[in-house]
Enzyme design. Structure first.
Site, PDB file in Angstrom:
ATOM      1  CG  HIS A   1      26.959  -7.842 -25.491  1.00 48.65           C
ATOM      2  ND1 HIS A   1      26.717  -8.006 -26.834  1.00 48.65           N
ATOM      3  CD2 HIS A   1      28.292  -7.978 -25.329  1.00 48.65           C
ATOM      4  CE1 HIS A   1      27.859  -8.253 -27.455  1.00 48.65           C
ATOM      5  NE2 HIS A   1      28.835  -8.237 -26.558  1.00 48.65           N
TER       6      HIS A   1
ATOM      7  CE  LYS B   1      30.211 -14.613 -25.623  1.00 44.82           C
ATOM      8  NZ  LYS B   1      31.179 -14.091 -26.588  1.00 44.82           N
TER       9      LYS B   1
ATOM     10  CG  ASP C   1      23.460 -12.623 -23.122  1.00 45.88           C
ATOM     11  OD1 ASP C   1      24.106 -13.660 -22.888  1.00 45.88           O
ATOM     12  OD2 ASP C   1      23.757 -11.840 -24.044  1.00 45.88           O
TER      13      ASP C   1
ATOM     14  CD  GLU D   1      25.306  -9.015 -20.552  1.00 47.71           C
ATOM     15  OE1 GLU D   1      26.374  -9.469 -20.103  1.00 47.71           O
ATOM     16  OE2 GLU D   1      25.248  -8.084 -21.366  1.00 47.71           O
TER      17      GLU D   1
ATOM     18  CG  HIS E   1      30.255 -14.069 -20.705  1.00 46.36           C
ATOM     19  ND1 HIS E   1      31.425 -14.287 -21.404  1.00 46.36           N
ATOM     20  CD2 HIS E   1      29.628 -13.029 -21.325  1.00 46.36           C
ATOM     21  CE1 HIS E   1      31.515 -13.406 -22.385  1.00 46.36           C
ATOM     22  NE2 HIS E   1      30.435 -12.639 -22.364  1.00 46.36           N
TER      23      HIS E   1
ATOM     24  CG  ASN F   1      34.926 -14.932 -24.398  1.00 49.47           C
ATOM     25  OD1 ASN F   1      35.267 -14.294 -23.401  1.00 49.47           O
ATOM     26  ND2 ASN F   1      34.719 -14.361 -25.576  1.00 49.47           N
TER      27      ASN F   1
ATOM     28  CB  SER G   1      30.684  -9.617 -21.481  1.00 54.27           C
ATOM     29  OG  SER G   1      30.271  -8.304 -21.752  1.00 54.27           O
TER      30      SER G   1
HETATM   31  C1  LIG Z   1      26.827 -11.043 -22.954  1.00 53.27           C
HETATM   32  C2  LIG Z   1      27.100 -11.311 -24.387  1.00 53.27           C
HETATM   33  N1  LIG Z   1      26.087 -11.627 -25.188  1.00 53.27           N
HETATM   34  C3  LIG Z   1      26.280 -11.867 -26.496  1.00 53.27           C
HETATM   35  C4  LIG Z   1      27.530 -11.812 -27.050  1.00 53.27           C
HETATM   36  C5  LIG Z   1      27.718 -12.082 -28.505  1.00 53.27           C
HETATM   37  O1  LIG Z   1      27.959 -13.424 -28.702  1.00 53.27           O
HETATM   38  P1  LIG Z   1      28.730 -13.927 -30.002  1.00 53.27           P
HETATM   39  O2  LIG Z   1      30.174 -13.763 -29.696  1.00 53.27           O
HETATM   40  O3  LIG Z   1      28.297 -15.334 -30.164  1.00 53.27           O
HETATM   41  O4  LIG Z   1      28.291 -13.039 -31.124  1.00 53.27           O
HETATM   42  C6  LIG Z   1      28.628 -11.502 -26.264  1.00 53.27           C
HETATM   43  C7  LIG Z   1      29.973 -11.456 -26.875  1.00 53.27           C
HETATM   44  O5  LIG Z   1      30.954 -11.209 -26.342  1.00 53.27           O
HETATM   45  C8  LIG Z   1      28.411 -11.241 -24.893  1.00 53.27           C
HETATM   46  O6  LIG Z   1      29.422 -10.927 -24.088  1.00 53.27           O
END
Ligand SMILES: Cc1ncc(COP(=O)(O)O)c(C=O)c1O
Length: 381
Positions: free
Chosen positions: A126, A233, A199, A170, A202, A40, A174
């Site tokens: 997520h 990421k 969120d 989001e 990405h 990422n 993801s």
């Molecule tokens: C949309 C989303 N939020 C949160 C996370 C978690 O983040 P971290 O990898 O910093 O734990 C991810 C991880 O892939 C994600 O895709």
């Protein structure tokens, strides 16, 4: 080891094995020269010389660890500078750095909604958000992916409860690389008065004039009540953050979130590299439209080669192949041809939507795209 436990574990692992869904760890080597379409680090900042130099300096100054939880001595001037920089950059008054995005989502959604509240969440949010919501005791309703008509209908249906309504989305999903219309979400929020948790994991770095993410890109900077983002990421570091307009959100996390209170804090080196990465992201403004254009180009080329990929311009392209064994066949062919790819299968994604999650990055060349397509064409479906 307790025999009954071992038998139980063996049975559930066997079930995964039987349906080609068993997960395995594969250690990456430092000299792996394959074209990376799996991680990422969309802007390649984890290896950016400015970012690396900031990390080296922080290691010399602060050592390798924060050595304690933040309320003891783990919280340093670097963490403070980082949370203030993140908040100011993204248009929020308050920020707090947490150890991971997973912990940040679990803390926000596990701690802020309470029994008597209602959480309306996109079907594909997520796992970390879902874990939080399920632990919170609030009632959960899920709306179909990116379907804001359905969300609006739910908002009309729900009687005034006395509790708080949360809407959880989001900005770039993801595993699908798509996202909702944030302008419409912002206007729904104004109309219905819910608390919007967004969120941006990405989207940061890839979207927005200054690189903050999709809110900026769609002209609704800071419209969400609470933003969760990650440092691991597009920012090429490690860790995460929560931004809010209300100081009470930050204070509640500091006081009540076990993920924050009871864990050794993010190492100062991660805060230093994230700070340097924010500077680099801002400087890359002129490149951002080109990154999005690259995504369109890859999607068009995949469609022309007979693969149904959705339109869009995010760094994530889902190449949906269906059953797990077909997905694994494609992944194996791509890996042996020099591509680092991940085969994403249920339960991470819905049944029969196994996919190669193509993760684009700054610096990918047209030659890589051609080579990638030629491998795909050679695999039987
Ligand atoms: C949309 C989303 N939020 C949160 C996370 C978690 O983040 P971290 O990898 O910093 O734990 C991810 C991880 O892939 C994600 O895709």
């Amino acid at each position: 080891m307790n025999d009954a436990l071992v038998q139980r574990l063996r049975k559930s692992l066997g079930e995964r094995e039987g349906s080609s869904l068993r997960r395995q760890l594969v250690a990456r080597t430092a000299d792996d020269a394959r074209v990376n379409l799996a991680d990422n680090d969309y802007l390649g900042l984890s290896r950016d010389p400015v970012v690396v130099a900031a990390g080296v300096e922080a290691l010399r100054t602060w050592g390798a660890s924060s050595s304690a939880s933040p309320l003891v001595t783990g919280y340093t001037e670097l963490h403070q500078r980082l949370e203030r920089t993140l908040a100011a950059w993204q248009g929020y008054a308050h920020g707090l750095v947490l150890n991971t995005g997973f912990a940040a989502n679990a803390a926000v959604l596990g701690g802020l909604p309470k029994e008597g509240d209602l959480v309306l969440a996109d079907r594909l949010v997520h796992a970390s958000m879902l874990e939080g919501i399920q632990a919170s005791g609030a009632r959960l309703r899920r709306f179909p992916h990116n379907d804001l008509d359905a969300l609006e209908l739910m908002l009309h249906e729900e009687p005034a409860l006395g509790g708080v309504i949360f809407v959880v989305t989001e900005s770039v999903y993801s595993m699908d690389g798509d996202g909702p219309d944030l302008r419409r979400l912002a206007s729904l929020r104004k109309r219905f008065g819910f608390c919007w948790v967004l969120d941006e994991a990405h989207a940061t770095g890839w979207y927005g004039e200054t690189g903050t993410g999709m809110q900026e890109h769609q002209g609704v900077l800071a419209a969400a009540d609470i933003v969760v983002g990650t440092l691991g990421k597009g920012l090429g570091s490690q860790g995460a953050y929560v931004l809010s307009h209300a100081s009470e959100v930050r204070d509640a996390l500091i006081n009540f979130a076990g993920e924050f209170v009871y864990s050794t804090y993010l190492a100062p080196v991660n805060a230093a590299t994230a700070l340097a990465a924010i500077g680099r992201v801002r400087e890359l403004a002129v490149e951002r439209p080109g990154l999005q254009a690259m995504s369109v180009e890859w999607r068009d080329a995949l469609c022309a080669a007979g693969f149904a990929v959705p339109t869009g311009d995010s760094p994530i392209i889902p190449l949906i192949l269906g059953d797990s064994d077909v997905t694994l066949r494609f992944a194996t062919a791509l890996r042996s041809a020099g591509f680092m790819v991940s085969a994403i299968r249920p339960p991470t994604v819905p049944v029969r939507t196994g996919r190669i999650r193509i993760s684009l990055r700054r610096g990918l060349t047209a030659t890589s795209l051609e080579a990638f397509l030629s491998v795909l064409k050679g695999v039987s479906r």
